[in-house]
Design a protein around this motif. Sequence first.
Motif, mmCIF file in Angstrom:
data_model
loop_
_atom_site.group_PDB
_atom_site.id
_atom_site.type_symbol
_atom_site.label_atom_id
_atom_site.label_comp_id
_atom_site.label_asym_id
_atom_site.label_seq_id
_atom_site.Cartn_x
_atom_site.Cartn_y
_atom_site.Cartn_z
ATOM 1 N N ALA A 119 0.922 -1.212 0.014
ATOM 2 C CA ALA A 119 0.072 -0.066 -0.013
ATOM 3 C C ALA A 119 0.891 1.282 -0.074
ATOM 4 O O ALA A 119 0.421 2.089 -0.800
ATOM 5 C CB ALA A 119 -0.933 0.119 1.263
ATOM 6 N N LYS A 120 1.891 1.372 0.814
ATOM 7 C CA LYS A 120 2.911 2.598 0.865
ATOM 8 C C LYS A 120 3.450 2.711 -0.529
ATOM 9 O O LYS A 120 3.571 3.784 -0.974
ATOM 10 C CB LYS A 120 3.832 2.108 1.609
ATOM 11 N N LEU A 121 3.917 1.741 -1.309
ATOM 12 C CA LEU A 121 4.532 1.955 -2.506
ATOM 13 C C LEU A 121 3.507 2.253 -3.536
ATOM 14 O O LEU A 121 3.733 3.291 -4.295
ATOM 15 C CB LEU A 121 4.748 0.400 -3.112
ATOM 16 N N LEU A 138 -2.571 -12.068 -3.135
ATOM 17 C CA LEU A 138 -2.430 -13.463 -3.716
ATOM 18 C C LEU A 138 -2.241 -14.434 -2.344
ATOM 19 O O LEU A 138 -2.089 -15.587 -2.319
ATOM 20 C CB LEU A 138 -1.173 -13.789 -4.528
ATOM 21 N N ASP A 139 -2.758 -13.601 -1.244
ATOM 22 C CA ASP A 139 -2.683 -14.405 -0.023
ATOM 23 C C ASP A 139 -3.997 -15.123 0.577
ATOM 24 O O ASP A 139 -4.960 -14.450 0.954
ATOM 25 C CB ASP A 139 -2.212 -13.304 1.149
ATOM 26 N N THR A 140 -3.918 -16.566 0.052
ATOM 27 C CA THR A 140 -5.184 -17.318 0.323
ATOM 28 C C THR A 140 -5.194 -17.649 1.625
ATOM 29 O O THR A 140 -6.022 -18.710 2.017
ATOM 30 C CB THR A 140 -5.407 -18.361 -0.780
ATOM 31 N N LEU A 248 13.479 -2.904 3.525
ATOM 32 C CA LEU A 248 13.655 -3.298 4.965
ATOM 33 C C LEU A 248 12.676 -2.464 5.917
ATOM 34 O O LEU A 248 12.645 -1.125 5.774
ATOM 35 C CB LEU A 248 15.028 -3.109 5.633
ATOM 36 N N THR A 249 11.935 -2.814 6.574
ATOM 37 C CA THR A 249 10.636 -2.386 7.432
ATOM 38 C C THR A 249 11.025 -2.012 8.787
ATOM 39 O O THR A 249 12.159 -2.527 9.374
ATOM 40 C CB THR A 249 9.392 -3.361 7.491
ATOM 41 N N ARG A 250 10.235 -1.420 9.607
ATOM 42 C CA ARG A 250 10.425 -1.201 10.898
ATOM 43 C C ARG A 250 11.759 -0.750 11.210
ATOM 44 O O ARG A 250 12.385 -0.641 12.396
ATOM 45 C CB ARG A 250 10.125 -2.533 11.840
ATOM 46 N N THR A 274 12.919 1.963 2.784
ATOM 47 C CA THR A 274 13.098 1.532 4.226
ATOM 48 C C THR A 274 11.527 1.789 4.635
ATOM 49 O O THR A 274 11.008 2.970 4.309
ATOM 50 C CB THR A 274 13.927 2.329 5.152
ATOM 51 N N GLY A 275 10.888 1.002 5.551
ATOM 52 C CA GLY A 275 9.713 1.444 6.086
ATOM 53 C C GLY A 275 10.031 2.090 7.667
ATOM 54 O O GLY A 275 10.645 1.503 8.349
ATOM 55 N N SER A 276 9.225 2.921 7.765
ATOM 56 C CA SER A 276 9.226 3.690 9.021
ATOM 57 C C SER A 276 8.159 4.145 9.927
ATOM 58 O O SER A 276 8.057 5.111 10.491
ATOM 59 C CB SER A 276 10.156 5.136 8.787
ATOM 60 N N GLY A 277 7.216 3.277 9.943
ATOM 61 C CA GLY A 277 5.990 3.513 10.624
ATOM 62 C C GLY A 277 4.737 2.359 9.898
ATOM 63 O O GLY A 277 4.920 1.939 8.939
ATOM 64 N N ARG B 168 3.102 -2.748 18.545
ATOM 65 C CA ARG B 168 3.752 -1.443 18.795
ATOM 66 C C ARG B 168 4.950 -1.603 19.067
ATOM 67 O O ARG B 168 5.288 -2.834 19.736
ATOM 68 C CB ARG B 168 3.017 -0.866 19.815
ATOM 69 N N LEU B 169 6.157 -0.721 18.602
ATOM 70 C CA LEU B 169 7.348 -0.937 18.823
ATOM 71 C C LEU B 169 7.694 -0.221 20.091
ATOM 72 O O LEU B 169 7.057 0.884 20.447
ATOM 73 C CB LEU B 169 8.214 -0.309 17.739
ATOM 74 N N GLN B 170 8.480 -0.750 21.055
ATOM 75 C CA GLN B 170 8.670 -0.505 22.339
ATOM 76 C C GLN B 170 9.378 0.883 22.705
ATOM 77 O O GLN B 170 9.044 1.555 23.840
ATOM 78 C CB GLN B 170 9.377 -1.668 23.178
ATOM 79 N N ASN B 171 9.803 1.391 21.650
ATOM 80 C CA ASN B 171 10.259 2.587 21.744
ATOM 81 C C ASN B 171 9.500 3.842 21.356
ATOM 82 O O ASN B 171 9.892 5.000 21.462
ATOM 83 C CB ASN B 171 11.860 2.925 20.671
ATOM 84 N N LYS B 172 8.226 3.600 21.098
ATOM 85 C CA LYS B 172 7.142 4.502 21.033
ATOM 86 C C LYS B 172 6.460 4.628 22.209
ATOM 87 O O LYS B 172 5.277 3.956 22.562
ATOM 88 C CB LYS B 172 6.522 4.048 19.709
ATOM 89 N N GLN B 173 6.894 5.887 22.784
ATOM 90 C CA GLN B 173 6.325 5.923 24.224
ATOM 91 C C GLN B 173 4.627 6.114 24.337
ATOM 92 O O GLN B 173 4.020 5.445 25.146
ATOM 93 C CB GLN B 173 6.930 7.007 25.122
#
Lengths: 298, 282
Positions: A119-121, A138-140, A248-250, A274-277, B168-173
């Motif tokens: 969705a982000k892309l 495609l996730d059944t 790479l996420t998170r 990179t995914g940041s949220g 939730r990521l633990q660094n997100k207070q």
Amino acid sequence: MFDSLNDRLSGLFDRLSGRGVLSEKDVDEALREVRVALLEADVALPVVRQFMTKARELATGEAIIKAVKPADQVVKIVYDGLIDMLGGEEPTPIDLAAVPPAVILMAGLQGSGKTTTSAKLALRLTKFERKKVMMASLDTRRPAAMEQLKLLGEQIGVDVLPIIAGQNAVEITRRALQSAKLQGYDVLILDTAGRTTLDEGMMAEASEIATISTPVETFLVADSLTGQDAVRTAAAFHERLPLTGLILTRVDGDGRGGAMLSMRATTGLPIKFTGSGEKVDALDVFDARRIAGRILGQ
Amino acid sequence: VANKALDAAALEELEDMLIESDFGPQISATIAEKMASKKFAENDPTAVKEALAEAIADELRGREEGFDPLSGPKPNIVLFVGVNGSGKTTTLGKIAASLTARGAKVLIVAGDTFRAAAVEQLKVWAERAKADFMGRKTGADAAGLAYDACVRAKEEGYDVVLIDTAGRLQNKQQLMDELLKIVRVIKKVIDGAPHETLLVLDATVGRNALAQEQIFGRQAFVSGLVMTKLDGTARGGILVPIAKASDAPIKLIGVGEDIEDLQPFRAREFARSMVGLEPLSE
Ligand SMILES: Nc1nc2c(ncn2[C@@H]2O[C@H](COP(=O)(O)OP(=O)(O)OP(=O)(O)O)[C@@H](O)[C@H]2O)c(=O)[nH]1
Ligand SMILES: Nc1nc2c(ncn2[C@@H]2O[C@H](COP(=O)(O)OP(=O)(O)OP(=O)(O)O)[C@@H](O)[C@H]2O)c(=O)[nH]1
Ligand SMILES: [K+]
Ligand SMILES: [Mg+2]
Ligand SMILES: [Mg+2]
């Protein structure tokens, strides 16, 4: 618990310089600290080894022994080495050069962030590149996986292939391709089910999906908080799929993110994003400097 | 006859194996040293593996603890917490199924009111487990839902209430504060609840699991750990540094995506499978 490399080395050199002039042996000791720091940043062992060989060449004693601040000098060598191993400072752009629909295939372990990143892309391509994008799940297997992608599509205003119950992943792939072609979509994003690389049936399915859909981009979506498993997973996916890049996420977590280096080094593939949220706009173009700094704890 | 110590190459190989299982450089070195002091018969790799497995099991044995919400106070409130995508919802579903199979009256609560289709996903698990389900629209207040669920469980005589939460990521207070709010309202309705707070860890995770355990442990009062995705190539060795750094009990392991893919944590079996030994027959 997780000292930055700079702290580690400063401590070490402070102790050593108390004894007078540094020796080659002291440099070796500094390099051992580098090794531990990389391992504690989750860089995988085979990649650490590869990196240390190079670092040893670059850190040919003299420069460090004579440096005013030897710790800074070692950190700089390591930092530059990391940037180099991450593929340099320039990001590799996404490639959409194909007869439309340009297919983007998303693959990875369970829960790595494939659906969210799809969705982000899609949002990014719609908003910034003005592409007409369709997504298909495609996730059944995972409960409500298709529903999840559908809801995300509604949220960002991107079309999602209608769900037809009972079709398998390969059948859905064919339907998605045909539908995207007929309706003139520029891009088709295929979200797949998560799979472990030991699941032969699922790996074969992934490879069949890739054969049928001939994607221009096949992304391995992986968690940046991954540990030593990063090399095994990246290598196994690379073996079975025509991967073109990594996402790479998170990176919004507080991990050191050594997995990013591990996966890049193992596959030679560029990290494209990179995914940041959790939110649909939390996707960034890869920034090697940021990642290198993070691995060093800066 | 056991008369020969391992040579340097064998010890290094062993240490590498531990590092590659996420034990971290220090603990890997310590365990390798322990192995250096042992003697083995020549050409007996199985004996070496057995000894290594025992050394690993020694680190984990003190953390092995059972999980049985049916033996505690009723209604027994179980809360699932952890970072995004670690396997909370799936683990909850598997636990629900094992409880209903034992005849328990189970209420499943969709406390992830954030992620797209989190509610729908859990609802499918509730159907599979034949458990009752309580959920609200995405965006609803999770703490309010948890409160109402506990009230209902008391009134209607549920044995167990399983409450899912958003990853939730633990660094997100701010997100951690929201979790604490859920814990607080549960306590308000039922004294001593939640009776279990399970932190769900993904086996593929590296050093960050230590921070996850520390911060969730301290802020959300975690009472037990679950490690998922052990059916993949990840070995989950990060549990050893966690066991060194904390006293959190390890309760369950996830070994697949299906309803029956959940097992009690057994230190010895875990250690044996880590070094590639067959499980012990009972
Ligand atoms: N904090 C954070 N969470 C993320 C990020 N990317 C995805 N997530 C979250 O990670 C969880 C899993 O994401 P999904 O997109 O469902 O992962 P998936 O790979 O599709 O999962 P499966 O289909 O089950 O294999 C969700 O809670 C997402 O919100 C990220 O960059 N940062
Ligand atoms: N192979 C394997 N997959 C698992 C296991 N446990 C969970 N999964 C899968 O991991 C993915 C994420 O699981 P969820 O239960 O949705 O994780 P979650 O922690 O609830 O995720 P969020 O709510 O998005 O934070 C799904 O595809 C699950 O099927 C396991 O033990 N083995
Ligand atoms: K795995
Ligand atoms: Mg998905
Ligand atoms: Mg969930």
